[in-house]
Write a protein that holds these residues in place. Structure first.
Motif, mmCIF file in Angstrom:
data_model
loop_
_atom_site.group_PDB
_atom_site.id
_atom_site.type_symbol
_atom_site.label_atom_id
_atom_site.label_comp_id
_atom_site.label_asym_id
_atom_site.label_seq_id
_atom_site.Cartn_x
_atom_site.Cartn_y
_atom_site.Cartn_z
ATOM 1 N N LEU A 222 0.864 -1.170 0.000
ATOM 2 C CA LEU A 222 0.000 0.000 0.000
ATOM 3 C C LEU A 222 0.901 1.220 0.000
ATOM 4 C CD1 LEU A 222 -2.832 1.310 0.344
ATOM 5 C CD2 LEU A 222 -2.483 1.112 2.804
ATOM 6 N N LEU B 192 -2.358 6.439 0.243
ATOM 7 C CA LEU B 192 -3.788 6.264 0.463
ATOM 8 C C LEU B 192 -4.578 7.098 -0.540
ATOM 9 C CD1 LEU B 192 -4.163 6.366 4.362
ATOM 10 C CD2 LEU B 192 -3.908 4.385 2.857
ATOM 11 N N ASP C 242 -9.635 5.543 0.424
ATOM 12 C CA ASP C 242 -8.988 4.854 1.543
ATOM 13 C C ASP C 242 -9.058 5.713 2.808
ATOM 14 O OD1 ASP C 242 -8.357 3.101 -0.453
ATOM 15 O OD2 ASP C 242 -6.231 3.649 -0.574
ATOM 16 N N TYR D 6 -16.910 -0.451 0.652
ATOM 17 C CA TYR D 6 -15.611 -0.064 0.118
ATOM 18 C C TYR D 6 -15.147 -1.078 -0.931
ATOM 19 C CZ TYR D 6 -10.569 0.602 -0.151
ATOM 20 O OH TYR D 6 -9.290 0.787 -0.617
ATOM 21 N N ASN E 59 -14.844 -0.134 -4.992
ATOM 22 C CA ASN E 59 -13.518 -0.097 -5.602
ATOM 23 C C ASN E 59 -13.256 -1.221 -6.596
ATOM 24 O OD1 ASN E 59 -11.828 2.238 -4.372
ATOM 25 N ND2 ASN E 59 -13.019 1.390 -2.683
ATOM 26 N N SER F 175 -3.559 -2.427 -3.581
ATOM 27 C CA SER F 175 -3.745 -1.529 -2.441
ATOM 28 C C SER F 175 -5.173 -1.592 -1.897
ATOM 29 C CB SER F 175 -3.330 -0.101 -2.812
ATOM 30 O OG SER F 175 -4.165 0.405 -3.807
ATOM 31 N N VAL F 176 -6.111 -1.840 -2.798
ATOM 32 C CA VAL F 176 -7.505 -1.994 -2.312
ATOM 33 C C VAL F 176 -7.608 -3.221 -1.406
ATOM 34 C CG1 VAL F 176 -9.871 -2.574 -3.025
ATOM 35 C CG2 VAL F 176 -8.603 -0.775 -4.223
ATOM 36 N N VAL G 96 -5.998 -2.549 1.879
ATOM 37 C CA VAL G 96 -6.888 -1.783 2.758
ATOM 38 C C VAL G 96 -7.929 -2.711 3.373
ATOM 39 C CG1 VAL G 96 -8.693 -0.018 2.815
ATOM 40 C CG2 VAL G 96 -6.525 0.440 1.629
ATOM 41 N N THR H 268 -3.050 1.191 9.835
ATOM 42 C CA THR H 268 -2.422 0.081 9.128
ATOM 43 C C THR H 268 -1.383 -0.557 10.024
ATOM 44 O OG1 THR H 268 -0.810 1.597 8.179
ATOM 45 C CG2 THR H 268 -2.755 1.134 6.865
#
Length: 679
Positions: free
Chosen positions: A413, A416, A420, A460, A464, A479-480, A483, A525
């Motif tokens: 990641l 953001l 995010d 989310y 996404n 990265s999704v 998250v 995170t």
RNA sequence: GCCGGGAUAGCUCAGCUGGUUAGAGCGUCGGAAUCAUAAUCCGUAGGUCGGGGGUUCAAGUCCCUCUCCCGGUACCA
């Protein structure tokens, strides 16, 4: 937040003559467990105390009727209940018992403390004494003829027939229930606690309380308004904590007085186990400690009036900071009462469902403001559409995706995205909201807000569309998913108070320890890029209809009076043909009729119904003379549960019309055989 | 009978000291999506807040009354 603050959380001491049922759990045990787990997540110093209440006449009586020792009775229920709590994940720091030596010592010290301050009142009264056993007999150990109704098996405290409150001395021909011998009347001395002396202090103390639940306040006000009276704190009994004074052999401290001291004894015991024998004082004698009693509403008077008065009298201990009592949880419209024997026992339900499913179902419907209702259907729906659908599904879809597309490793990641930021901030703001809800004991709403996080997480994921970006922009997709994995970790923290087992499972799936399982990490995170995930598992398997139907059937079979709303949406007061058919009305002929002695209204009637005869008692003597009735054909309810009125058996009820002081019996027009159905 | 506590969408429940179009979850219906345990997401419909009366500029929220349900208490047709 005050770092020195400590919490001393207690859960009501269950009486060790019965198995714990889910109503108890929803009322007094799960709420404190949730509270304590939350407090630990935010790093507060909490101890969580409970234990079995093991003295008193009910247990001694049970030991006599079952012909085993009281010890065997209390062992049976103590260990069973201890296991039940453990199976549900209700983790007391100590689950003690009032039969322990340390409790006897603590209770005796408490007694002596206030005795030496001359607070107690001694009263001498006449009481029944058994020579054979060489002891005074407690009320319930005496049986005899009721002076009011003539019933021959009346108890010393009340008559089960006419309901009169009795004292053993009023009984005609009293006998010892244990040996059957005839007791003598002797004088016995007892101690009383002058509750009334504390009326003003209690009143002031309660008035100063902020944030108490309205039902608790109301209940206390009712008691104070009625006025507080002296309460006996000693009894003539073997099974209990002995009065620590010479000349009081065969007397114990009344269980209501001694049991709550168990909270103190258990705390002492806990710290002895931890090799810090003086540390209990940090809790019980520290003004910065908040003492919180979780109880059911039946216990309000003891925890918010009587025990505080005792603590005031003693003087060395802190008083409760709050007593967040719950109402009752019912089942199928019936009270979950152990005396009625229709509760769902913890030991049974934990065999069928996982603890977190049970915890979730109960929590989502805690009787916080009024009695609430438990149904099996509800448990199924909560599991399938909320736990499995929303929570379990989010974790699963995330982990499966990572497994399939990222080699079961945690993707990177970098930066953001605005989306995010939004989701992380949402989690953080929810955690702040939850702080307030937990502190005001609004757990049901807290659970709801907790689940909102899982809902938002699903949204989310959907918004996404990683299943699309995996083909076009793998980095963004990664990265999704990262998250989402972080959200899984946050969710593990958020649900921990309610669903500790699931919380732990999520950590295992993420292949992390609990070192980051802290409230402050919500919406942050904490995972490490490139680390492998653990093995995935289905958190909440579906519960099938057939399984639920079976349980519903069992419930119905087990409890005939269960209100089964087969025809829903009937207007109030309207019944079905089936309802009416439950009543068996028969034609009967009166063959004998005499007044019930000493009664004002009752007549005893002997009836002929077909080939059989039965006796009923009816309150109609103000309107009919016995002779007027003999030979009459009347209508009776034939399948009424038999009862006794003033000691006379009554197996049915006759029909009569009544208005403004007039009463007329329902008779039959013409002649028909007795026993004929009326419908 | 008396004393408390209740009665709010199909279901389970929120609505603090009275204040704009009465809320939530689940369920229903319609749509989107298809990574996932046919699991998700979006939207829709649904209530004269048990009945009646009153106080108020304004009441689910206060007062009166009635009905029904649940506790406690009481010699129950």
């Amino acid at each position: 937040m005050n770092k020195n603050r400590k919490y001393l959380v207690t859960a009501a001491l269950p009486y060790a003559n019965n198995f714990i049922h889910i109503g108890h759990i929803a009322g007094a045990y799960l709420p404190p467990d949730i509270f304590v787990r939350y407090k630990r997540l935010i790093g507060e110093d909490v101890i969580f105390i409970s234990g079995s209440d093991e003295h008193g006449t009910a247990i001694e009586m049970a030991s006599i009727t079952e012909k085993i020792s009281p010890r065997e009775i209390i062992d049976r229920y103590h260990f069973a209940n201890q296991k039940a709590f453990k199976d549900l994940g209700i983790n007391f720091d100590i689950y003690s018992r009032t039969s322990n030596k340390i409790h006897h010592e603590t209770a005796q010290e408490f007694f002596l403390n206030i005795f030496n301050k001359n607070i107690l009142i001694e009263k001498t009264e006449k009481q029944l004494f058994s020579e054979k056993e060489n002891r005074f007999l407690a009320d319930r150990f005496v049986t005899g003829t009721c002076p009011v109704c003539g019933y021959e098996e009346a108890r010393g405290d009340e008559c089960p027939n006419c309901g009169s409150n009795l004292s053993p001395l009023e009984l005609i021909n009293p006998r010892s229930k244990i040996t059957g011998d005839i007791p003598l009347v002797k004088e016995s001395t007892h101690f009383y606690f002058p509750l009334g002396d504390f009326q003003n202090d209690l009143s002031d103390w309660l008035n100063g309380k902020k944030g108490w639940k309205q039902n608790v306040i109301n209940y206390c006000k009712g008691w104070l308004k009625a006025g507080l009276r002296d309460r006996a704190i000693s009894r003539d009994l073997d099974w209990g904590v002995k009065i620590p004074l010479k000349g009081y052999d065969g007397k114990v401290i009344y269980v209501w007085f001694e049991a709550p001291i168990g909270y103190i004894s258990a705390t002492k015991e806990l710290f002895i186990e931890r090799n810090e024998p003086e540390k209990w004082k940090d809790y019980w004698q520290n003004k910065d400690t908040k003492l919180i009693h979780f109880i059911g509403k039946d216990n309000i008077v003891f925890h918010s009036i009587i025990f505080p008065a005792m603590l005031m009298a003693h003087g060395d201990y802190i008083l409760p900071d709050n007593v967040p009592a719950n109402e009752f949880m019912n089942i199928g419209g019936e009270k979950l009462s152990k005396s009625k024997g229709n509760g769902i026992l913890v030991k049974d339900i934990t065999e069928k469902f996982s603890p977190d499913v049970i915890r979730y179902t109960l929590s989502s419907n805690f009787p916080e403001t009024k009695d609430s209702e438990f149904t099996w259907k509800d448990l199924q729906v909560k599991n399938n559409s909320e736990l499995a659908g929303i929570l379990g599904n989010f974790v699963n879809r995330t982990v499966v995706f990572a497994k399939n597309k990222f080699d079961n490793k945690i993707p990177d990641l970098n930066k953001l995205s605005p989306a995010d930021e939004v989701i992380f901030n949402y989690f953080k703001s929810q955690s702040g909201k939850l702080d307030e809800l937990y502190d005001s004991f609004r757990f049901r709403e807290a659970l709801h807000n907790t689940m909102d996080c899982a809902r938002a997480a699903n949204k989310y994921f959907n918004d996404n569309e990683p299943w699309k970006s995996v083909k076009t922009d793998p980095e963004k997709c990664g990265s999704v998913i990262r998250v989402c994995l972080e959200l899984c970790h946050s969710i593990a923290i958020l649900i921990n108070p309610f669903l500790p087992f699931t919380s732990e499972k999520i950590l295992r799936i993420l292949n992390v320890t609990d070192k980051d399982l802290k409230w402050q990490n919500i919406g942050k995170t904490v995972l490490v890029t490139g680390n492998s995930l653990g093995e995935n598992m289905i958190l909440f398997p579906q519960i099938e209809d057939s399984e639920i139907q079976k349980l519903e059937q069992q419930l119905e079979d087990g409890e005939s009076v269960k209100s089964a709303p087969t025809h829903k949406a009937l207007p109030q007061g309207i019944i079905t043909v089936e309802d009416f058919k439950k009543v068996s009305l028969k034609v009967a002929r009166v063959i004998e009729c005499v007044p019930v002695p000493k009664s004002k209204k009752l007549l005893k009637l002997k009836l002929k119904i077909g080939d059989s005869e039965k006796q009923i008692v009816s309150g109609i003597s103000e309107y009919y003379k016995p002779d007027e009735l003999i030979g009459k054909l009347i209508v009776v309810v034939n399948n009424l549960v038999p009862s006794k009125l003033m000691g006379v058996d009554s197996d049915g009820m006759l029909l009569a019309a009544k208005l403004n002081g007039e009463l007329r019996i329902v008779t039959i027009d013409g002649d028909i055989e007795t026993g004929a159905d009326v419908n």
